[in-house]
Motif scaffolding. Structure first.
Motif, PDB file in Angstrom:
ATOM      1  N   VAL A  13     -31.190   5.638   1.892  1.00 48.23           N
ATOM      2  CA  VAL A  13     -30.646   4.997   3.022  1.00 48.23           C
ATOM      3  C   VAL A  13     -30.151   6.038   2.825  1.00 48.23           C
ATOM      4  O   VAL A  13     -28.760   6.599   3.756  1.00 48.23           O
ATOM      5  CB  VAL A  13     -29.707   3.840   2.710  1.00 48.23           C
ATOM      6  N   GLY A  14     -29.661   6.956   1.280  1.00 44.13           N
ATOM      7  CA  GLY A  14     -27.917   7.905   1.086  1.00 44.13           C
ATOM      8  C   GLY A  14     -29.006   9.335   0.937  1.00 44.13           C
ATOM      9  O   GLY A  14     -29.948   9.497   0.103  1.00 44.13           O
ATOM     10  N   GLY A  15     -28.197  10.164   0.762  1.00 41.79           N
ATOM     11  CA  GLY A  15     -28.085  11.291   0.151  1.00 41.79           C
ATOM     12  C   GLY A  15     -28.992  11.948   0.653  1.00 41.79           C
ATOM     13  O   GLY A  15     -29.117  11.986   1.804  1.00 41.79           O
ATOM     14  N   THR A  16     -29.510  12.825  -0.289  1.00 42.82           N
ATOM     15  CA  THR A  16     -30.583  13.513   0.140  1.00 42.82           C
ATOM     16  C   THR A  16     -32.159  12.857   1.030  1.00 42.82           C
ATOM     17  O   THR A  16     -32.134  11.864  -0.343  1.00 42.82           O
ATOM     18  CB  THR A  16     -31.115  15.171  -1.277  1.00 42.82           C
ATOM     19  N   GLY A  17     -32.896  13.444   1.669  1.00 42.28           N
ATOM     20  CA  GLY A  17     -34.168  12.464   1.925  1.00 42.28           C
ATOM     21  C   GLY A  17     -33.568  11.356   2.891  1.00 42.28           C
ATOM     22  O   GLY A  17     -33.996  11.011   3.492  1.00 42.28           O
ATOM     23  N   LYS A  18     -32.282  11.087   3.618  1.00 38.11           N
ATOM     24  CA  LYS A  18     -31.256   9.805   4.539  1.00 38.11           C
ATOM     25  C   LYS A  18     -32.861  10.259   5.823  1.00 38.11           C
ATOM     26  O   LYS A  18     -32.808  11.945   6.814  1.00 38.11           O
ATOM     27  CB  LYS A  18     -30.523  10.278   4.463  1.00 38.11           C
ATOM     28  N   LEU A  19     -32.963   9.526   5.721  1.00 34.85           N
ATOM     29  CA  LEU A  19     -33.983   9.037   7.350  1.00 34.85           C
ATOM     30  C   LEU A  19     -33.453   8.099   7.794  1.00 34.85           C
ATOM     31  O   LEU A  19     -33.960   7.057   7.902  1.00 34.85           O
ATOM     32  CB  LEU A  19     -35.128   9.658   7.083  1.00 34.85           C
ATOM     33  N   PRO A  20     -32.574   8.105   8.693  1.00 34.23           N
ATOM     34  CA  PRO A  20     -32.404   6.438   9.446  1.00 34.23           C
ATOM     35  C   PRO A  20     -33.468   6.236  10.630  1.00 34.23           C
ATOM     36  O   PRO A  20     -34.455   7.093  11.042  1.00 34.23           O
ATOM     37  CB  PRO A  20     -31.140   6.865  10.421  1.00 34.23           C
ATOM     38  N   MET A  21     -34.299   4.495  10.098  1.00 27.61           N
ATOM     39  CA  MET A  21     -35.096   4.290  10.947  1.00 27.61           C
ATOM     40  C   MET A  21     -35.568   4.508  11.540  1.00 27.61           C
ATOM     41  O   MET A  21     -36.514   4.226  12.736  1.00 27.61           O
ATOM     42  CB  MET A  21     -34.932   2.389  10.153  1.00 27.61           C
ATOM     43  N   SER A  58     -51.470  14.054   9.650  1.00 29.74           N
ATOM     44  CA  SER A  58     -50.659  14.805   9.936  1.00 29.74           C
ATOM     45  C   SER A  58     -49.474  15.560  10.550  1.00 29.74           C
ATOM     46  O   SER A  58     -48.806  15.662  10.749  1.00 29.74           O
ATOM     47  CB  SER A  58     -52.182  16.199  10.165  1.00 29.74           C
ATOM     48  N   ARG A  59     -49.450  14.597  12.142  1.00 26.29           N
ATOM     49  CA  ARG A  59     -48.651  14.577  12.948  1.00 26.29           C
ATOM     50  C   ARG A  59     -47.256  14.071  12.927  1.00 26.29           C
ATOM     51  O   ARG A  59     -46.771  14.988  12.901  1.00 26.29           O
ATOM     52  CB  ARG A  59     -49.165  14.316  14.869  1.00 26.29           C
ATOM     53  N   LEU A  60     -47.155  13.628  11.775  1.00 25.21           N
ATOM     54  CA  LEU A  60     -46.437  12.446  11.450  1.00 25.21           C
ATOM     55  C   LEU A  60     -45.759  13.247  10.289  1.00 25.21           C
ATOM     56  O   LEU A  60     -44.336  13.857  10.055  1.00 25.21           O
ATOM     57  CB  LEU A  60     -46.773  11.453  11.403  1.00 25.21           C
ATOM     58  N   GLU A  61     -45.892  13.677   9.282  1.00 26.34           N
ATOM     59  CA  GLU A  61     -45.802  14.747   8.338  1.00 26.34           C
ATOM     60  C   GLU A  61     -45.057  16.343   9.326  1.00 26.34           C
ATOM     61  O   GLU A  61     -44.112  16.674   8.480  1.00 26.34           O
ATOM     62  CB  GLU A  61     -46.845  15.337   7.861  1.00 26.34           C
ATOM     63  N   ARG A  62     -45.742  16.568   9.822  1.00 24.12           N
ATOM     64  CA  ARG A  62     -45.528  17.511  11.146  1.00 24.12           C
ATOM     65  C   ARG A  62     -44.005  17.695  11.110  1.00 24.12           C
ATOM     66  O   ARG A  62     -42.637  18.253  11.206  1.00 24.12           O
ATOM     67  CB  ARG A  62     -45.961  18.278  11.256  1.00 24.12           C
ATOM     68  N   GLY A  69     -36.490  19.469   6.964  1.00 21.03           N
ATOM     69  CA  GLY A  69     -36.975  20.880   6.351  1.00 21.03           C
ATOM     70  C   GLY A  69     -37.508  20.785   5.494  1.00 21.03           C
ATOM     71  O   GLY A  69     -36.926  22.191   5.053  1.00 21.03           O
ATOM     72  N   LYS A  70     -38.095  19.740   5.163  1.00 21.26           N
ATOM     73  CA  LYS A  70     -39.026  20.247   3.764  1.00 21.26           C
ATOM     74  C   LYS A  70     -40.464  19.098   4.434  1.00 21.26           C
ATOM     75  O   LYS A  70     -40.157  18.590   5.365  1.00 21.26           O
ATOM     76  CB  LYS A  70     -37.934  19.668   2.819  1.00 21.26           C
ATOM     77  N   PRO A  71     -40.827  19.023   3.575  1.00 17.77           N
ATOM     78  CA  PRO A  71     -42.403  18.324   3.803  1.00 17.77           C
ATOM     79  C   PRO A  71     -41.862  16.985   3.037  1.00 17.77           C
ATOM     80  O   PRO A  71     -40.750  16.664   2.061  1.00 17.77           O
ATOM     81  CB  PRO A  71     -43.381  19.086   2.799  1.00 17.77           C
ATOM     82  N   VAL A  72     -42.502  16.192   3.711  1.00 16.13           N
ATOM     83  CA  VAL A  72     -42.500  14.757   3.402  1.00 16.13           C
ATOM     84  C   VAL A  72     -43.700  14.069   3.510  1.00 16.13           C
ATOM     85  O   VAL A  72     -44.693  14.196   4.435  1.00 16.13           O
ATOM     86  CB  VAL A  72     -41.731  14.033   5.116  1.00 16.13           C
ATOM     87  N   GLY A  73     -44.016  13.860   2.515  1.00 16.94           N
ATOM     88  CA  GLY A  73     -45.232  12.787   2.725  1.00 16.94           C
ATOM     89  C   GLY A  73     -45.483  11.802   2.834  1.00 16.94           C
ATOM     90  O   GLY A  73     -44.565  10.990   2.642  1.00 16.94           O
TER      91      GLY A  73
END
Length: 169
Positions: A13-21, A58-62, A69-73
């Motif tokens: 929810v904060g910092g790097t890797g932040k992704l609003p739902m 694969s579509r969601l990861e792309r 800007g970086k891979p998200v598993g």
């Protein structure tokens, strides 16, 4: 149409890797997924798709990599598979907030338990594509290292139960 649950790695929810739902929901809808719902701000999303699991992944990861800007598993389970993970929890009598399923893309290697280090009061069991861990003293003080879980993502049993409920068809 298949009901899927996507579990994102390294989302917070904060910092790097932040992704609003709200962004995650929009991404899923842009990929043609329907009935999209997120659960808590840690990268859990339930949706329907006609695509096979590998295509969904694969579509969601792309899409996520373009956004971040970086891979998200992403670990994918059908609603039925998630219900089976919940039912297969070998530590049902333990506190559900101290028991996790570490989701993997493939079955845990046969030597998974031999590679574990730092084990104290944790109980570990292998599932089909999961590793179950009960943290007897809680996760905060644990020194447990499970090399086979490096590419996985963990959810406690409370979260697994709620996602299984949301994914019930």
């Amino acid at each position: 149409m298949t009901r899927y649950v996507a579990l994102l790695r390294a989302v917070n929810v904060g910092g790097t890797g932040k992704l609003p739902m709200s962004e995650l929901r929009t991404m899923c809808e842009s990929l043609g997924f329907t009935s999209v719902r997120t659960y808590i701000a840690s990268g859990n999303v339930v949706f329907d798709s006609q695509l096979a699991e590998a295509s969904v992944k694969s579509r969601l990861e792309r899409c996520l990599e373009t956004y971040a800007g970086k891979p998200v598993g992403v670990l994918i389970r059908t609603g039925a598979e998630l219900a089976a993970v919940l039912a297969g929890n070998p530590f049902k009598s333990a506190a559900s907030n101290r028991t996790v399923a570490i989701f993997l893309d493939a079955p845990p290697p046969a030597d998974t338990l031999a590679g574990v280090s730092g084990r104290q009061q944790e109980d570990i069991a292998l599932g089909l594509r999961e590793i179950y861990v009960h943290y007897g003293s809680g996760m905060a003080s644990s020194k447990l290292k499970i090399p086979a879980a490096k590419a996985g993502t963990a959810r406690n049993m409370n979260t697994v139960a709620k996602l299984a409920e949301l994914a019930a068809v």
